[in-house]
Design a protein around this motif. Structure first.
Motif: not given
Length: 476
Positions: A240-243, A319-330, A422-424, A430-438
């Motif tokens: 949410l902060v990045l979004l 079917f089992f990856n840690k990135y699923a938790y971001v989708q669950i949270a959001v 996930i944001c990228y 969203l990432i460019r707005r937060w840190d352009p160099q990164f």
């Protein structure tokens, strides 16, 4: 005369009775003093009983189990030390998160192999050959893995550094980690009584080991559930902060942390418990296979076997990856749907190549294992001084306690890493707005990885065509 004798005898009887009453009262006072004397008090509850086998459980064993004179109170302080050391290491990690986290991660990568080798030598010295071989194998695998992914570590450290920067700007996430660490410590207080009771039981070594395995699985699952609950809370807040472009943005929902916490422990808790059963084991296996697969070379037979395992694990990862938790949270989805959506998002955008190149999860796991080894060593050394034949039992379970507690501290960084990817994948701006160099560094690395995959695919296709041509020529 007779009246005087009667009265005299009556007075004597009365005086004797008075003396007896005084003596009885004095004895009762003495008994009361002894009753309230601290030296004569003993523990009466079941956890601290002084009588070995008070329930006489051995009458049901019919001689199949060995007898042991240890008590629960003999081993419980060792587990209390393990809980304290693990909590201390986790708190130190969180305190040094902003200033020394990058150095601590590098130490975890390079020191873990040496630490495993030292413990292996100590096990051989204590004539624990099985555990000596196990730790020596672990040291060898750790060394080979680091050699295999040494070229990926600069990018991995960059991602971890940015994730730490993001977490450090949200001090409430560290408070969440502290709170869940306290909850885990309370649960470990209860769990350690059971583990200490198993170690002190009158069962044989085989029976005790099986019970400790069951208890270890229960502790691991509970720890995974709490870690993934923190993962959902932190990743939801970070996303949410990045979004919205920052925590102070006007579009940022109010009370985001409390909403994430409520969703994590209520409507999403079932998905968290379900995913906690499989994600850690599958993720670790995937890291190892990827590391070895890149260093096999031209051994076609070995490469074929590893490719088969790789494809199997990749199917499970869908079917089992840690990135699923971001989708669950959001979005509040179920676990399997979240896992599939996250993986399809990565594959459709090509970010999966970047995720596969990153080793941040493995680096954080190394730090978790190192914390567990330090905790197990502290408890094991104390046990070796008092009960040398129980060192491995206490040390191995104490190591698991330390891993769970340190893992709760590590998960806040891992949550930030998953949210960044996930944001990228969803919206790179969203990432460019937060840190352009990164953002530029991530884009450049992604472009290189996609080119590498294309070249590898062309090489494989050319080799297959050449092999087919040679077979046709041979048949002619």
């Amino acid at each position: 005369m007779s009246d005087s004798n009667i009265s005299s005898s009556s007075s004597d009887s009365a005086s004797i009775a008075t003396v007896d009453q005084n003596v009885g009262r004095n004895e009762r006072i003495i008994d009361a003093d002894q009753t309230f004397s601290p030296e004569l008090r003993h523990w009466r509850d079941v956890f601290w009983f002084k009588t070995a086998d008070r329930l006489n459980i051995d009458r049901y064993t019919e001689g199949f189990w060995e007898n042991n004179n240890g008590l629960t109170e003999t081993y419980w302080p060792k587990y209390a030390v393990a809980g304290g050391v693990g909590t201390g290491l986790g708190c130190i990690w969180l305190l040094l998160l902003g200033s020394r986290a990058n150095q601590m991660m590098k130490v975890s990568v390079h020191i873990l192999t040496t630490y495993l080798a030292v413990i292996s030598v100590l096990c051989f010295w204590c004539e624990q050959f099985f555990w000596g071989v196990a730790f020596a194998t672990g040291a060898a695998l750790q060394f080979l893995y680091v050699i295999a992914v040494i070229d990926r570590l600069p990018f991995t450290m960059l991602v971890l550094q940015k994730a730490v920067k993001l977490v450090w700007s949200l001090p409430e996430v560290t408070r969440v980690a502290y709170a869940f660490m306290a909850v885990m410590l309370l649960w470990m207080g209860i769990w350690s009584f059971g583990a200490a009771g198993v170690v002190a039981s009158s069962r044989g070594d085989l029976g005790r080991w099986w019970l400790l395995v069951v208890l270890s699985v229960s502790l691991f699952w509970t720890g995974a559930v709490l870690c993934n609950t923190v993962h959902v809370i932190v990743s939801g807040l970070v996303f949410l902060v990045l979004l919205h472009g920052g925590r102070n943005a006007s579009s940022m929902p109010p009370n985001s942390l409390m909403k994430s916490l409520r969703y994590a422990v209520t409507t999403s808790f079932g998905s968290i418990c379900y995913g906690s059963l499989f994600t850690a084991a599958i993720r670790t296996l995937r890291w190892e296979i990827r590391g070895f697969r890149s260093k096999i070379g031209n051994n076609e037979c070995l490469l074929c076997c590893v490719d088969f395992l790789f494809q199997l694990v990749e199917t499970l990862v869908r079917f089992f990856n840690k990135y699923a938790y971001v989708q669950i949270a959001v979005y509040g989805k179920g676990f399997n749907r979240s896992a599939r959506d996250a993986w399809e998002l990565f594959q459709s955008t090509g970010v999966e190549a970047l995720v596969a190149y990153d080793c941040s999860g493995a680096v954080l796991l190394m730090g978790t294992i190192l914390g567990g080894l330090i905790t197990g060593t502290c408890a094991g050394v104390w046990t070796w001084i008092t009960w040398r034949d129980r060192v491995i039992m206490v040390g191995s379970t104490a190591m698991l306690m330390g891993m769970v507690l340190v893992g709760l501290a590590m998960v806040v960084v891992e949550s930030a890493v998953t949210s960044i990817y996930i944001c990228y994948a969803e919206d790179p701006s969203l990432i460019r707005r937060w840190d352009p160099q990164f953002f530029n560094q991530m884009s450049e690395t992604l472009h290189q990885r996609l080119q590498h995959r294309s070249a590898r695919a062309r090489e494989v296709l050319t080799q297959n065509q050449l092999d087919s041509h040679m077979q046709d020529t041979f048949h002619l």
